[in-house]
Design an enzyme around this catalytic site. Sequence first.
Site, PDB file in Angstrom:
ATOM      1  N   LYS A   2     -14.565  59.668 -39.803  1.00 43.84           N
ATOM      2  CA  LYS A   2     -14.481  58.203 -39.752  1.00 43.84           C
ATOM      3  C   LYS A   2     -15.837  57.644 -39.317  1.00 43.84           C
ATOM      4  CE  LYS A   2     -13.625  54.919 -36.840  1.00 43.84           C
ATOM      5  NZ  LYS A   2     -14.487  53.838 -37.366  1.00 43.84           N
ATOM      6  N   GLU A  14     -20.081  63.233 -27.288  1.00 46.13           N
ATOM      7  CA  GLU A  14     -21.494  62.872 -27.090  1.00 46.13           C
ATOM      8  C   GLU A  14     -21.471  61.379 -26.810  1.00 46.13           C
ATOM      9  OE1 GLU A  14     -24.044  64.844 -27.169  1.00 46.13           O
ATOM     10  OE2 GLU A  14     -23.539  66.556 -28.424  1.00 46.13           O
ATOM     11  N   CYS A  67     -28.905  56.696 -28.022  1.00 46.55           N
ATOM     12  CA  CYS A  67     -28.119  57.113 -26.856  1.00 46.55           C
ATOM     13  C   CYS A  67     -29.016  57.628 -25.731  1.00 46.55           C
ATOM     14  CB  CYS A  67     -27.113  58.170 -27.253  1.00 46.55           C
ATOM     15  SG  CYS A  67     -27.868  59.483 -28.213  1.00 46.55           S
ATOM     16  N   GLU A 109     -25.255  50.778 -19.947  1.00 45.79           N
ATOM     17  CA  GLU A 109     -25.988  51.077 -21.174  1.00 45.79           C
ATOM     18  C   GLU A 109     -26.093  49.809 -22.015  1.00 45.79           C
ATOM     19  OE1 GLU A 109     -24.100  53.548 -24.166  1.00 45.79           O
ATOM     20  OE2 GLU A 109     -25.993  54.611 -24.399  1.00 45.79           O
TER      21      GLU A 109
HETATM   22  P1  NAP Z   1     -18.185  53.121 -30.017  1.00 47.83           P
HETATM   23  O1  NAP Z   1     -17.808  51.716 -29.986  1.00 47.83           O
HETATM   24  O2  NAP Z   1     -17.753  54.017 -28.924  1.00 47.83           O
HETATM   25  O3  NAP Z   1     -17.683  53.678 -31.413  1.00 47.83           O
HETATM   26  C1  NAP Z   1     -17.874  55.008 -31.825  1.00 47.83           C
HETATM   27  C2  NAP Z   1     -16.824  55.340 -32.858  1.00 47.83           C
HETATM   28  O4  NAP Z   1     -15.526  55.309 -32.230  1.00 47.83           O
HETATM   29  C3  NAP Z   1     -16.773  54.353 -34.008  1.00 47.83           C
HETATM   30  O5  NAP Z   1     -16.478  55.044 -35.194  1.00 47.83           O
HETATM   31  C4  NAP Z   1     -15.639  53.447 -33.582  1.00 47.83           C
HETATM   32  O6  NAP Z   1     -15.029  52.754 -34.631  1.00 47.83           O
HETATM   33  C5  NAP Z   1     -14.679  54.416 -32.937  1.00 47.83           C
HETATM   34  N1  NAP Z   1     -13.740  53.748 -32.036  1.00 47.83           N
HETATM   35  C6  NAP Z   1     -13.907  52.563 -31.384  1.00 47.83           C
HETATM   36  N2  NAP Z   1     -12.810  52.260 -30.653  1.00 47.83           N
HETATM   37  C7  NAP Z   1     -11.929  53.263 -30.852  1.00 47.83           C
HETATM   38  C8  NAP Z   1     -10.604  53.520 -30.375  1.00 47.83           C
HETATM   39  N3  NAP Z   1      -9.985  52.685 -29.551  1.00 47.83           N
HETATM   40  N4  NAP Z   1     -10.001  54.664 -30.781  1.00 47.83           N
HETATM   41  C9  NAP Z   1     -10.615  55.514 -31.620  1.00 47.83           C
HETATM   42  N5  NAP Z   1     -11.839  55.315 -32.117  1.00 47.83           N
HETATM   43  C10 NAP Z   1     -12.511  54.207 -31.734  1.00 47.83           C
HETATM   44  O7  NAP Z   1     -19.755  53.307 -30.105  1.00 47.83           O
HETATM   45  P2  NAP Z   1     -20.734  52.503 -31.040  1.00 47.83           P
HETATM   46  O8  NAP Z   1     -20.756  51.103 -30.551  1.00 47.83           O
HETATM   47  O9  NAP Z   1     -20.438  52.755 -32.462  1.00 47.83           O
HETATM   48  O10 NAP Z   1     -22.110  53.271 -30.729  1.00 47.83           O
HETATM   49  C11 NAP Z   1     -22.837  53.079 -29.581  1.00 47.83           C
HETATM   50  C12 NAP Z   1     -22.500  54.140 -28.526  1.00 47.83           C
HETATM   51  O11 NAP Z   1     -22.670  55.447 -29.057  1.00 47.83           O
HETATM   52  C13 NAP Z   1     -23.419  54.076 -27.347  1.00 47.83           C
HETATM   53  O12 NAP Z   1     -22.678  54.168 -26.169  1.00 47.83           O
HETATM   54  C14 NAP Z   1     -24.304  55.309 -27.503  1.00 47.83           C
HETATM   55  O13 NAP Z   1     -24.846  55.799 -26.330  1.00 47.83           O
HETATM   56  C15 NAP Z   1     -23.400  56.271 -28.144  1.00 47.83           C
HETATM   57  N6  NAP Z   1     -24.154  57.317 -28.857  1.00 47.83           N
HETATM   58  C16 NAP Z   1     -24.239  58.564 -28.295  1.00 47.83           C
HETATM   59  C17 NAP Z   1     -24.960  59.569 -28.918  1.00 47.83           C
HETATM   60  C18 NAP Z   1     -25.055  60.937 -28.314  1.00 47.83           C
HETATM   61  O14 NAP Z   1     -25.382  61.869 -29.031  1.00 47.83           O
HETATM   62  N7  NAP Z   1     -24.773  61.120 -27.049  1.00 47.83           N
HETATM   63  C19 NAP Z   1     -25.580  59.309 -30.147  1.00 47.83           C
HETATM   64  C20 NAP Z   1     -25.483  58.038 -30.688  1.00 47.83           C
HETATM   65  C21 NAP Z   1     -24.753  57.053 -30.029  1.00 47.83           C
HETATM   66  P3  NAP Z   1     -15.462  51.221 -34.926  1.00 47.83           P
HETATM   67  O15 NAP Z   1     -16.823  51.287 -35.461  1.00 47.83           O
HETATM   68  O16 NAP Z   1     -14.493  50.762 -35.921  1.00 47.83           O
HETATM   69  O17 NAP Z   1     -15.385  50.481 -33.624  1.00 47.83           O
END
Ligand code: NAP
Length: 501
Positions: A194, A270, A305, A404
């Site tokens: 997804k 992650e 991240c 963050e």
């Molecule tokens: P996010 O809001 O946590 O979303 C990540 C994924 O989870 C998306 O596909 C999202 O779908 C899905 N999701 C959201 N709410 C959910 C729920 N209630 N149940 C199941 N799945 C759900 O993160 P983001 O805003 O896309 O990305 C930013 C974050 O990613 C930051 O915190 C960053 O640090 C982290 N990140 C970490 C790494 C690493 O390797 N550590 C790398 C890149 C990014 P939707 O898009 O539809 O909301």
Amino acid sequence: MSATAIPTASSVADAAERLQPEGRAFIDGQYVNALSGDTFDCVSPIDGTVITQIAACDTADVDRAVAGARAVFNSGVWSNAAPARRKSVLKKFAELMLENADELALLETIDMGKPISDSRKIDVPGAAKCINFYAEAIDKVSDEIAPTDPSAVAMVVREPLGVIGAVVPWNFPLMMASWKLGPALATGNSVVLKPAEQSSLTAIRIAQLAVDAGLPAGVRQVVPGMGETAGQAIGLHMDVDMVAFTGSTEVGKYFMKYSGESNLKRVSLECGGKTPHIILPDYPDLDKAAEAVAWGIFFNQGEVCNAGSRLLVHEDIRDDFIARVAKVAAGIQPGNPFDAKTKMGAMVDTTQMERVLGYIEAGKSEGASVAFGGNRVMAETGGCFIEPTIFSDVKNDMKIAQEEIFGPVLSAISFSDVEEAVEIANDTIYGLAGALWTRDVSTAHKVARQIKAGVVWVNCFDAGDITTPFGGFKQSGFGRDKSLHAMEKYTDLKLIWLQLD
Ligand code: NAP
Ligand code: MG
């Protein structure tokens, strides 16, 4: 075009017209609509253009994708294929990504707003390199025979888990998907992916490339949609064996909960970070360090991240060093993402832009000083652009030092000795990465050990290679992407004890 040519477009509408991006789900080798027929707008953050419609998958679509992925896993056509066969298919997949690099780069840029030269030089080749690395690894990793009493042969073998749910974010859509797909597919699993709702296009496009490369239908499914529907359905599914997640810590915690409420599926997370970037005054080339500090936070619009979002600088050099970082920041202004010279693009969407601007306001009201930037720019384009921003006089308990931001905002904090620097560095719920500049080799060793993070860089920032593991300590998650270690989490150990007499 040559391998490094930068594809161009005059506008998002022009690129969309030429590329005709696919927005449907990919299930069992076919592009299909969501069973409900529902879609949502795919909006470009560059100028607000609606690029296409994306299938809004829900539980019914996830059920269908998981059933197909399970059936093909059980058939053995991929899970039990000869390693040399899996290797040749995945190598071909990587090759097709490179053959279609211009298209993929343009899709990535219009979908999430990053500069075209980054998409072309970093995201697409990085993703292909990752798939190729795991393809190459398939027939080079052997199982074990345990050193038991000679009356038995005890084989310790690794087996694929089955159906993997991969849920990924929008900051490096193609690369984050590849970090999951590479090791999961190489070890013989089926994957239901997804993508983030803001950036589904490249994940959808490469599904066809994988099938063209010979990956059996059903092994790599894509179910675009909302986190709360498609993402949750994957998390709660009784027939998904493991979820590999990259995203925020908040959503990572949901996946732990989903696992406990369903089938105790394995979870690898992650999550977020608040990386400390420590500058000790003995480092001889402060311009070099300042360059790394600026790029460490402003690269990819700060949507990284492991972005070095907290600058910890020794009080003796504080003002001078911040001025050096500001000088570099002045050369990293946002611009038209289609211009090959542009170094900073648009924030992924208006929600994220507003969120980042909200943090800038919070920094001001908590008493930090804006040393550089601080504003939305290029608003006349209809795009989501924010200039590089540096806060000085930050205290580590301020919101802008603890949370963050995921945008181009650097929080500078000063310290008086190394012990205090380490204490501030570790005073965070996160532990993804850390960095340190010093020429004293014993300080370098000691501090690298003391920083509680999955990666510590010394005299560099964001250095890495597909051969090295990446992932966090503490609330930055657990499990590692990249390197041979990533293959461990997509497999289970089995002991086969053969009694000889
Ligand atoms: P996010 O809001 O946590 O979303 C990540 C994924 O989870 C998306 O596909 C999202 O779908 C899905 N999701 C959201 N709410 C959910 C729920 N209630 N149940 C199941 N799945 C759900 O993160 P983001 O805003 O896309 O990305 C930013 C974050 O990613 C930051 O915190 C960053 O640090 C982290 N990140 C970490 C790494 C690493 O390797 N550590 C790398 C890149 C990014 P939707 O898009 O539809 O909301
Ligand atoms: Mg999101």
